[in-house]
Design an enzyme around this catalytic site. Structure first.
Site, PDB file in Angstrom:
ATOM      1  N   ASP A   1       0.860  -1.182   0.000  1.00 18.92           N
ATOM      2  CA  ASP A   1       0.000   0.000   0.000  1.00 18.92           C
ATOM      3  C   ASP A   1       0.895   1.230   0.000  1.00 18.92           C
ATOM      4  O   ASP A   1       1.918   1.271   0.677  1.00 18.92           O
ATOM      5  CB  ASP A   1      -0.909  -0.007   1.233  1.00 18.92           C
ATOM      6  CG  ASP A   1      -1.854   1.174   1.212  1.00 18.92           C
ATOM      7  OD1 ASP A   1      -2.141   1.673   0.114  1.00 18.92           O
ATOM      8  OD2 ASP A   1      -2.295   1.603   2.294  1.00 18.92           O
ATOM      9  N   LYS A   2       0.503   2.245  -0.751  1.00 18.20           N
ATOM     10  CA  LYS A   2       1.267   3.485  -0.802  1.00 18.20           C
ATOM     11  C   LYS A   2       0.288   4.646  -0.804  1.00 18.20           C
ATOM     12  O   LYS A   2      -0.615   4.706  -1.635  1.00 18.20           O
ATOM     13  CB  LYS A   2       2.143   3.536  -2.059  1.00 18.20           C
ATOM     14  CG  LYS A   2       3.131   4.693  -2.056  1.00 18.20           C
ATOM     15  CD  LYS A   2       3.991   4.654  -3.304  1.00 18.20           C
ATOM     16  CE  LYS A   2       5.151   5.650  -3.221  1.00 18.20           C
ATOM     17  NZ  LYS A   2       4.721   7.006  -2.906  1.00 18.20           N
ATOM     18  N   THR A   3       0.447   5.541   0.168  1.00 18.58           N
ATOM     19  CA  THR A   3      -0.459   6.684   0.250  1.00 18.58           C
ATOM     20  C   THR A   3      -0.014   7.765  -0.726  1.00 18.58           C
ATOM     21  O   THR A   3       1.133   7.801  -1.176  1.00 18.58           O
ATOM     22  CB  THR A   3      -0.456   7.250   1.678  1.00 18.58           C
ATOM     23  OG1 THR A   3       0.899   7.584   2.040  1.00 18.58           O
ATOM     24  CG2 THR A   3      -0.990   6.216   2.656  1.00 18.58           C
TER      25      THR A   3
END
Length: 520
Positions: free
Chosen positions: A430-432
């Protein structure tokens, strides 16, 4: 005392009253009129599959779900038939097959015995139940010993200890921080004045982030923030039939004054979830045992026909066995055809003492060749795999490096999937922030002091390329030089490899910053 004469006010519900339009009704008061409530379901959960009485029959049934065992059993039958036998009618194939069944049966018995012990441990866990009258008249039930430290523990005043497996719908229980809930319960109040609490649902959905549950405002106003007014809880609880959806719950609590309080999933505490960041909560048991949501979502392991988990290696072995059996059948068919042709051309050869027709000869020779080519499927492979699985289980459970100081040694619940340990099939990341291109590259990792990866990324390559075009030296530092450079930047003497799992590779002569560098 509130509810002291509950058995006089409440008459047992008949089956027609217990359930209407998919709704269940239970009379709630203190003490709990358990015999008046719907369907007295035991809170004891059975995850084991066998008993002493059905083990032999049920285990044999399970083992003969494997294609290899069926194959060798059929070969043994063919070896008995005089017309096609190659072993003088002796089914010698049953000797290794019996060994396989014995080893598999012992392994299944050991695994299932461990489940029996775990079921008994969970059912024997002591839970604090609210009933001041019973606690006062049974002082011995207000004390217990901690199974680990052997220290005496006294129940909260007004509560007594009851086995988790004996809990019933309508019991008011007290759960402390770090403990798991023994059944699906309705939150009444908590150590927080607002009546909320935090729970960890990792055992249900694998999520370790805490979720908040809230007591209904009207129930909280009725009972207050503590335990002193728990005895005022009187009325009828109307809830839906048990269902699998974890977040879905609907029902009403009808107070003794006739007021209806709407209940929802935010008020329900699920079995096996753990109380966190809250000193204690008081809750009302709604669903017990096999009717809890976690059990409704679990496979019915005790039912016939539910197969155990199988490792990827064994699944591949099964596919290969099918392929070898198909090849064997094709070769036997070819041999049977040639045998029929040979038989047809020698009908007049009286000295061969041939009898019957070509068709009968082809069928007999087909099964004769099937016995001869039975070595296509190596029975030794199955024997070895069963022995190895048992030895692996022993080695894992006796490994000193896998012993937890608090929980004790590791336990193998299912030795059938030993080979899948440590195997990574999917990686979820996951990468914001905003992504212009969803592309992630492995750069570098340090595992056990060993460096893995090139540490080279697209960004670092662009930086080096710009420096080369600009005339500046862009010599890439090796691993030790990067550690020294990182230590200088942080003002420390040493930087250990485990502290630098992932970082951007460093280059020499990097004192001047490139103004047009847009690599981020």
């Amino acid at each position: 005392m509130p509810g002291a004469h509950a058995d006089q006010r409440f008459q047992p519900l008949d089956e027609a009253d217990e359930q209407y339009d998919g709704i269940r009704r239970a009379r709630i008061c203190v003490p709990n009129p358990g015999d008046c409530n719907f369907y007295p379901v035991s809170n004891r959960v059975v995850t084991s599959k066998y008993t002493i009485w059905n083990f032999i029959f049920l285990n044999l049934w399970d083992q003969f779900q494997e294609i290899s065992n069926i194959y060798f059993f059929i070969i043994g039958i063919l070896q008995i038939i005089p017309e096609i036998t190659t072993t003088d009618g002796v089914p010698d194939n049953y000797i290794p097959l019996s060994f396989i069944l014995f080893v598999s049966g012992v392994r299944a018995a050991v695994d299932d015995y461990a489940k029996h012990k775990e079921d008994n441990r969970v059912a024997s866990r002591m839970i604090e139940v609210y009933d001041p009258g019973f606690a006062e008249s049974n002082a011995r039930r207000t004390q217990r010993r901690d199974p680990t430290t052997r220290k005496a523990i006294t129940a909260t005043p007004g509560f007594y200890f009851k086995r988790s497996g004996d809990l019933a719908v309508g019991d008011i229980i007290r759960v402390r921080a770090g403990e798991s809930f023994p059944s699906d319960c309705l939150l009444l109040n908590s150590a927080h004045k607002a009546g909320h609490c935090f729970v960890e649902t990792a055992s249900l959905d694998g999520e370790t982030n805490l979720k908040i549950k809230e007591a209904h405002a009207e129930l909280l106003a009725m009972l207050g923030p503590g335990k002193d007014r728990l005895g005022d809880l009187e009325g009828i609880m109307e809830v839906e039939q048990p269902r699998k959806e974890l977040e879905q719950f609907d029902g009403f609590f009808v107070t003794s004054q006739g007021k209806r309080v709407r209940l929802s999933g935010d008020n329900l505490l699920l079995r096996e979830t753990k109380l966190k960041n809250t000193t204690w909560v008081h809750a009302l048991v709604v669903y017990c045992g096999k009717q809890t949501k976690i059990r409704l979502n679990a496979k019915k392991e005790g039912e016939v026909g539910v197969r155990e988990k199988r490792s990827q290696i064994m699944q591949k072995v099964t596919r290969l066995l099918w392929q070898m059996m198909i090849l064997q059948s094709v070769l036997c068919l070819i041999g049977a055809i040639f045998s029929a042709v040979w038989f047809t051309g020698r009908k007049n050869a009286w000295y061969l003492m041939l009898s019957g027709g070509a068709g009968r000869e082809a069928v007999l020779r087909f099964f004769s060749w099937f016995i001869v080519l039975a070595q296509f499927v190596p029975i030794s492979l199955v024997v070895t795999s069963e022995v190895v699985k048992r030895l692996q289980q022993y080695l894992i459970e006796s490994d000193w490096d896998l012993i937890d100081p608090k929980k004790g040694p590791i336990r193998v619940n299912n030795s059938q999937i030993n080979e899948d340990l440590g195997q990574v099939e999917y990686i979820f990341t996951d990468k914001t922030g905003t992504l212009t291109r969803n592309k992630m590259e492995f750069r570098c990792a340090v595992i056990g002091g060993e460096v893995y990866g090139s540490q080279e990324t697209e960004i670092s390559r662009r930086v080096a390329e710009k420096k080369r075009h600009g005339g500046a030296a862009a010599t890439r530092l090796d691993w030790d030089e990067q550690l020294e450079e990182l230590a200088k930047r942080e003002g420390r003497e040493n930087v250990f490899p485990d502290e630098t799992l992932f970082f951007e590779p460093m280059y020499g002569d990097d004192d001047e910053e490139d103004d047009d560098d847009d690599s981020g």
